[in-house]
Design a protein around this motif. Sequence first.
Motif, PDB file in Angstrom:
ATOM      1  N   UNK A 110       0.846  -1.201   0.000  1.00 62.22           N
ATOM      2  CA  UNK A 110       0.000   0.000   0.000  1.00 62.22           C
ATOM      3  C   UNK A 110       0.877   1.245   0.000  1.00 62.22           C
ATOM      4  N   UNK A 111       1.981   1.188   0.742  1.00 60.39           N
ATOM      5  CA  UNK A 111       2.901   2.331   0.747  1.00 60.39           C
ATOM      6  C   UNK A 111       3.508   2.542  -0.637  1.00 60.39           C
ATOM      7  N   UNK A 112       3.871   1.435  -1.282  1.00 57.73           N
ATOM      8  CA  UNK A 112       4.442   1.526  -2.632  1.00 57.73           C
ATOM      9  C   UNK A 112       3.425   2.098  -3.619  1.00 57.73           C
ATOM     10  N   UNK A 113       2.168   1.641  -3.499  1.00 55.30           N
ATOM     11  CA  UNK A 113       1.105   2.114  -4.392  1.00 55.30           C
ATOM     12  C   UNK A 113       0.852   3.605  -4.196  1.00 55.30           C
ATOM     13  N   UNK A 114       0.863   4.043  -2.937  1.00 62.76           N
ATOM     14  CA  UNK A 114       0.643   5.460  -2.632  1.00 62.76           C
ATOM     15  C   UNK A 114       1.775   6.314  -3.183  1.00 62.76           C
ATOM     16  N   UNK A 115       3.009   5.842  -3.006  1.00 64.83           N
ATOM     17  CA  UNK A 115       4.178   6.557  -3.532  1.00 64.83           C
ATOM     18  C   UNK A 115       4.065   6.732  -5.047  1.00 64.83           C
ATOM     19  N   UNK A 116       3.639   5.652  -5.708  1.00 63.36           N
ATOM     20  CA  UNK A 116       3.462   5.693  -7.164  1.00 63.36           C
ATOM     21  C   UNK A 116       2.383   6.695  -7.551  1.00 63.36           C
ATOM     22  N   UNK A 117       1.274   6.689  -6.805  1.00 65.41           N
ATOM     23  CA  UNK A 117       0.169   7.606  -7.090  1.00 65.41           C
ATOM     24  C   UNK A 117       0.605   9.059  -6.928  1.00 65.41           C
ATOM     25  N   UNK A 118       1.386   9.340  -5.890  1.00 61.81           N
ATOM     26  CA  UNK A 118       1.885  10.709  -5.659  1.00 61.81           C
ATOM     27  C   UNK A 118       2.751  11.153  -6.837  1.00 61.81           C
ATOM     28  N   UNK A 119       3.630  10.264  -7.294  1.00 58.48           N
ATOM     29  CA  UNK A 119       4.496  10.598  -8.435  1.00 58.48           C
ATOM     30  C   UNK A 119       3.688  10.832  -9.710  1.00 58.48           C
ATOM     31  N   UNK A 120       2.627  10.029  -9.900  1.00 53.39           N
ATOM     32  CA  UNK A 120       1.762  10.192 -11.078  1.00 53.39           C
ATOM     33  C   UNK A 120       1.068  11.547 -11.065  1.00 53.39           C
ATOM     34  N   UNK A 121       0.478  11.895  -9.904  1.00 49.76           N
ATOM     35  CA  UNK A 121      -0.249  13.169  -9.794  1.00 49.76           C
ATOM     36  C   UNK A 121       0.719  14.342  -9.930  1.00 49.76           C
ATOM     37  N   UNK A 249      16.273  24.162 -14.158  1.00 51.49           N
ATOM     38  CA  UNK A 249      15.505  25.335 -13.713  1.00 51.49           C
ATOM     39  C   UNK A 249      14.006  25.148 -13.940  1.00 51.49           C
ATOM     40  N   UNK A 250      13.636  24.508 -15.056  1.00 47.53           N
ATOM     41  CA  UNK A 250      12.216  24.242 -15.317  1.00 47.53           C
ATOM     42  C   UNK A 250      11.649  23.321 -14.244  1.00 47.53           C
ATOM     43  N   UNK A 251      12.436  22.307 -13.873  1.00 46.05           N
ATOM     44  CA  UNK A 251      12.011  21.375 -12.817  1.00 46.05           C
ATOM     45  C   UNK A 251      11.840  22.112 -11.492  1.00 46.05           C
ATOM     46  N   UNK A 252      12.795  22.984 -11.165  1.00 46.79           N
ATOM     47  CA  UNK A 252      12.721  23.736  -9.907  1.00 46.79           C
ATOM     48  C   UNK A 252      11.500  24.656  -9.878  1.00 46.79           C
ATOM     49  N   UNK A 253      11.264  25.330 -10.995  1.00 50.91           N
ATOM     50  CA  UNK A 253      10.138  26.266 -11.055  1.00 50.91           C
ATOM     51  C   UNK A 253       8.792  25.545 -11.015  1.00 50.91           C
ATOM     52  N   UNK A 254       8.714  24.401 -11.682  1.00 50.34           N
ATOM     53  CA  UNK A 254       7.449  23.650 -11.669  1.00 50.34           C
ATOM     54  C   UNK A 254       7.144  23.125 -10.264  1.00 50.34           C
ATOM     55  N   UNK A 255       8.210  22.769  -9.515  1.00 52.03           N
ATOM     56  CA  UNK A 255       8.014  22.319  -8.129  1.00 52.03           C
ATOM     57  C   UNK A 255       7.428  23.443  -7.282  1.00 52.03           C
ATOM     58  N   UNK A 256       7.857  24.677  -7.570  1.00 49.88           N
ATOM     59  CA  UNK A 256       7.350  25.818  -6.804  1.00 49.88           C
ATOM     60  C   UNK A 256       5.907  26.159  -7.172  1.00 49.88           C
ATOM     61  N   UNK A 257       5.550  25.877  -8.412  1.00 53.82           N
ATOM     62  CA  UNK A 257       4.215  26.269  -8.899  1.00 53.82           C
ATOM     63  C   UNK A 257       3.104  25.327  -8.434  1.00 53.82           C
ATOM     64  N   UNK A 258       3.456  24.053  -8.147  1.00 57.08           N
ATOM     65  CA  UNK A 258       2.398  23.100  -7.761  1.00 57.08           C
ATOM     66  C   UNK A 258       2.211  23.082  -6.251  1.00 57.08           C
ATOM     67  N   UNK A 259       1.001  22.811  -5.830  1.00 56.68           N
ATOM     68  CA  UNK A 259       0.655  22.720  -4.410  1.00 56.68           C
ATOM     69  C   UNK A 259       0.809  21.268  -3.973  1.00 56.68           C
ATOM     70  N   UNK A 260       1.878  20.978  -3.214  1.00 54.58           N
ATOM     71  CA  UNK A 260       2.170  19.592  -2.823  1.00 54.58           C
ATOM     72  C   UNK A 260       1.089  18.999  -1.924  1.00 54.58           C
ATOM     73  N   UNK A 261       0.465  19.840  -1.102  1.00 58.30           N
ATOM     74  CA  UNK A 261      -0.611  19.336  -0.231  1.00 58.30           C
ATOM     75  C   UNK A 261      -1.782  18.819  -1.061  1.00 58.30           C
ATOM     76  N   UNK A 262      -2.116  19.569  -2.122  1.00 59.23           N
ATOM     77  CA  UNK A 262      -3.209  19.124  -3.002  1.00 59.23           C
ATOM     78  C   UNK A 262      -2.811  17.877  -3.785  1.00 59.23           C
TER      79      UNK A 262
END
Length: 467
Positions: A110-121, A249-262
Amino acid sequence: MEKNDTIEKNMKVLTPKEIVSELDKYIVGQDKAKRSVAIALRNRWRRQQVPPELRDEIAPKNIIMIGPTGVGKTEIARRLARLTNSPFIKIEASKFTEVGYVGRDVESMIRDLTELAVNMVKQDEQEKVETKAKQLAEEKLLDILLPKPKREIEKDTGEKREGMLEVVKNEPPDFDSTREKLRRLLRKGKLDERYVELEINDKTFPFIEIFSGVGLEEVDMNVKEIFGQILPSKTKKRKVKVTEAVEILTQQESQKLIDLDKVVEKAILGTEQNGIIFLDELDKIVGSESTSGPDVSREGVQRDLLPIVEGSTVLTKYGMVKTDHILFIASGAFHGSKPSDLLPELQGRFPIRVELDPLTQDDFIRILIEPQNALIIQYKALLSTEGITLEFTEPSIAEIAKMAFEANETMENIGARRLHTVMEALLDNISFNASDTEEKEITIDKDYVREKISEILEDINLSRYIL
């Protein structure tokens, strides 16, 4: 209905006929299994349409697929997940051991599945903000390539401010035009070979060795997060080419733009409602009547697995995840055992049982040419990269299928996987010499197949090692 709408947006809604039609593009035969998984998947969508008070009462219709290796069990489950964009993992049941023995804990799936889902989203969200992230990355890179000028003028006010420097913010009139020239050069790729210095986060953590047989994954689960909070974040400087700098830089900026909690909230919802776990080798955890030895542990795995399949709450590093509506598809050959040898409670959680048909010689011919990822299509594409046009005559395809089928009959039956080993043996010389050969058009006929494969099949002892 807001939660319901979110699930439907993340999940492609297909009818059972559409699901079977899509599976037919990649998997030959096994119509009963395709129908069963199509219905089980459609029932997930149907469940979302019923009144809320009844929705939680409808349990997923888990499936056991029974059949020898290489007949399409794993491929059906994998393709099913891709069709619906669902989080999917394949787990070998034999890797788990009963709590108290050294081995993987069943909750880790279940932990592995959740980790995968987080990466997908996270990936989906990053794609949505990709254009904006690229714009911001470009501006940041231009700042590095052309730092904004700062003219320092010494001012003496006579009030003990001697030596004070004032930054004049007025930029020279040619600054903007120079920046725009650089932007055009950057977009045309004229600066690709130039090196720039970037500051990136150092993600290394101190190495800690934990000696523990039980609960190791739980201990490890938040170690990085804990150290990330205690230790100050470090950065390191790297010199990289402009092309690589744009990506970083694109990776860094995209990380800042997304809401990790959501992202996490969405991923947990996707795991709970759309997650698919493929439990392979279920027959390997069926014990005998023995009360000691490895059989005790096998039955223990079943007992540990039961609450996960029945529905429980598992602690992951992203929060609590409920397993009540995760779809479990189990499979096994069940040569020396049968599904009724499983614990009665576990049997009850897999109401759908499908027996997959063994592959025939005609099936092998279809597998070679019909699917979109057919073996012959794959080998043609691989050799075309060397400038070689590879052709197979119809009799040669029939002969390959015949020899693969005979190899399965005389030795261990490994299903369609036998075709891979036959094709490798058949094209061994061609693949090895492809980069040097002057002959760019090669036709495989029936005689060539017989010449290359017959010797191996005649010597059964040798073929056990090669095929």
